[in-house]
Scaffold this motif. Structure first.
Motif, short mmCIF file in Angstrom:
data_model
loop_
_atom_site.label_atom_id
_atom_site.label_comp_id
_atom_site.label_asym_id
_atom_site.label_seq_id
_atom_site.Cartn_x
_atom_site.Cartn_y
_atom_site.Cartn_z
N ASN A 17 34.71 -2.00 -84.04
CA ASN A 17 33.58 -2.35 -84.89
C ASN A 17 33.91 -3.56 -85.76
O ASN A 17 33.08 -4.45 -85.95
N LYS A 77 24.47 -3.57 -89.81
CA LYS A 77 24.84 -2.32 -89.14
C LYS A 77 26.35 -2.23 -88.96
O LYS A 77 26.95 -1.19 -89.21
N LEU A 81 28.71 0.55 -90.64
CA LEU A 81 29.55 1.40 -89.79
C LEU A 81 31.02 1.29 -90.20
O LEU A 81 31.75 2.29 -90.19
N LEU A 95 24.45 7.58 -89.99
CA LEU A 95 24.62 7.26 -88.57
C LEU A 95 23.31 7.15 -87.80
O LEU A 95 23.15 6.24 -86.99
N LEU A 98 21.64 3.89 -88.64
CA LEU A 98 22.37 2.74 -88.09
C LEU A 98 22.09 2.55 -86.61
O LEU A 98 22.01 1.42 -86.13
N GLU A 99 21.95 3.63 -85.86
CA GLU A 99 21.62 3.50 -84.44
C GLU A 99 20.24 2.87 -84.27
O GLU A 99 20.03 2.05 -83.38
N SER A 143 27.91 -2.31 -79.99
CA SER A 143 27.58 -1.75 -81.30
C SER A 143 26.87 -0.41 -81.15
O SER A 143 27.16 0.54 -81.89
N ALA A 147 28.50 3.17 -82.48
CA ALA A 147 27.74 4.08 -83.36
C ALA A 147 27.54 5.44 -82.69
O ALA A 147 27.68 6.48 -83.33
N THR A 150 30.83 7.33 -82.69
CA THR A 150 31.13 7.77 -84.05
C THR A 150 30.27 8.98 -84.41
O THR A 150 30.76 9.95 -84.99
N ARG A 151 29.03 8.92 -84.05
CA ARG A 151 28.12 10.04 -84.31
C ARG A 151 28.56 11.29 -83.55
O ARG A 151 28.57 12.40 -84.08
#
Length: 165
Positions: A17, A77, A81, A95, A98-99, A143, A147, A150-151
């Motif tokens: 990221n 974003k 993140l 999250l 951000l997506e 990206s 995300a 990470t989620r």
């Protein structure tokens, strides 16, 4: 600042990221397309920064919209993140938002594709895609993947099923 990954997210996710933060400015200046005739843009090479500059003189509102989708949304974003990855803000709260923000960045790629189709369909001049279009598209997709992973790791840590898509 101490690195505190979210859940079982591997550290490479945070560093990937951070790489986006360095690579986005390259994509903004990279050639998206080469053209013989560009009715709304000066020059024969279309870049994100050049497109915003050229649009500003003819249609400032559209220039702001393009700048928001192509520059501000993806960079904001990636910054948010990074803040999640380093424990500055809560991942659970941010999250999903951000997506959605990353999907707005993809709108710019879609608009450029429509422009290329329109120019080719009219048959005036020529237009061909350049490496910058693929580079920017790859960054936006990366990206989205960062995300999403990470989620997923955030939900896995909490014992929840993966978030629906």
């Amino acid at each position: 600042m101490k690195f505190r990954p979210i859940g079982s997210a591997p550290p490479w996710l945070a560093f990937a990221n951070l790489a986006l933060l360095a690579l986005y400015p390259v994509a903004w200046a990279a050639p998206l397309a080469h053209a013989g005739v560009l009715p709304f843009f000066s020059g024969s090479e279309l870049t994100i920064l050049g497109g915003v500059r050229d649009l500003w003189s003819s249609d400032p509102i559209l220039a702001v919209i393009v700048a928001l989708f192509a520059i501000v949304a993806p960079y904001l974003k990636a910054l948010a993140l990074a803040a999640i990855h380093f424990g500055v803000i809560s991942g659970r709260r941010w999250l999903g938002l951000l997506e959605q923000l990353a999907r707005f960045a993809m709108a710019d790629v879609f608009l450029l594709a429509l422009y290329i189709i329109a120019v080719k369909g009219v048959g005036v001049g020529y237009i061909s895609t350049a490496w910058g279009l693929w580079f920017f598209t790859g960054l936006v997709i990366a990206s989205l993947a960062i995300a999403g992973l990470t989620r997923l790791s955030s939900h896995t840590e909490q014992g929840l099923p993966a978030a629906p898509r």
